[in-house]
Design a protein around this motif. Sequence first.
Motif, PDB file in Angstrom:
ATOM      1  N   THR A 124       0.985  -1.103  -0.079  1.00 13.53           N
ATOM      2  CA  THR A 124      -0.049  -0.020  -0.062  1.00 13.53           C
ATOM      3  C   THR A 124       0.893   1.285   0.263  1.00 13.53           C
ATOM      4  N   VAL A 177      -3.798   4.191   1.765  1.00 13.41           N
ATOM      5  CA  VAL A 177      -4.830   3.895   2.884  1.00 13.41           C
ATOM      6  C   VAL A 177      -4.264   4.976   3.977  1.00 13.41           C
ATOM      7  N   ARG A 214      -7.794   2.090   6.480  1.00 17.36           N
ATOM      8  CA  ARG A 214      -8.949   2.573   5.682  1.00 17.36           C
ATOM      9  C   ARG A 214      -8.551   2.858   4.359  1.00 17.36           C
ATOM     10  N   LEU A 215      -9.413   2.601   3.385  1.00 18.63           N
ATOM     11  CA  LEU A 215      -8.874   2.905   1.996  1.00 18.63           C
ATOM     12  C   LEU A 215      -9.371   4.380   1.894  1.00 18.63           C
TER      13      LEU A 215
END
Length: 198
Positions: free
Chosen positions: A13, A38, A43-44
């Motif tokens: 990420t 993220v 959380r995206l």
Amino acid sequence: MLVREAMTSEPLTATLRTTVKEALVTLSEHGITALPVVDRSGRLRGIVSELDLIEDAIVRDPRAREHAIAVDPLRPPQTVEDVYTRSAVTVAPDDDIAVAVELMTATGAKSLPVVERGHRLVGVVSRSDIVRALARTDAVIASDVTALLSSVGRADWLVEVDDGVVLVTGPANVGEASLARVVAQTVAGVVHVDTAPG
């Protein structure tokens, strides 16, 4: 096949503060095309793709033209926050993989973040993940289908697989044939299921 059966768990990420150069190095070193973005709680926030990262990163080469080049005084993007796509198309772990393929086809995305409730990132499913799942050998597919049929009390049914096409021999009626098809179709790599009475 469900998304969770093909996805890459614990994907690489980026954060909003990841530099463009760091993101480019990660993509290059790992042979991937995008990174989910993220926040600190996982959380995206969005996604950053190869195109996002290279769009403004290339400086024009003065050798490419015979006339003077106008130099853009703007500073190129420095962090992922400057370039990422904020509204990423996502799927859930229990979505049918066919939904992911439809979304990839419709949007041109090469990968999709996989999120649970609260937009928490749990994986990524890419075209190559799906290709890998579909490319499983006939022997592995047959073994998985046989194991699943055994788990529902049908160890006596015979399973043959040819090029991803499964033939289950043994179901004696329409209900049993339906059970065989439903069970076999959940196995990664199965492209079609036929049944024959035993």
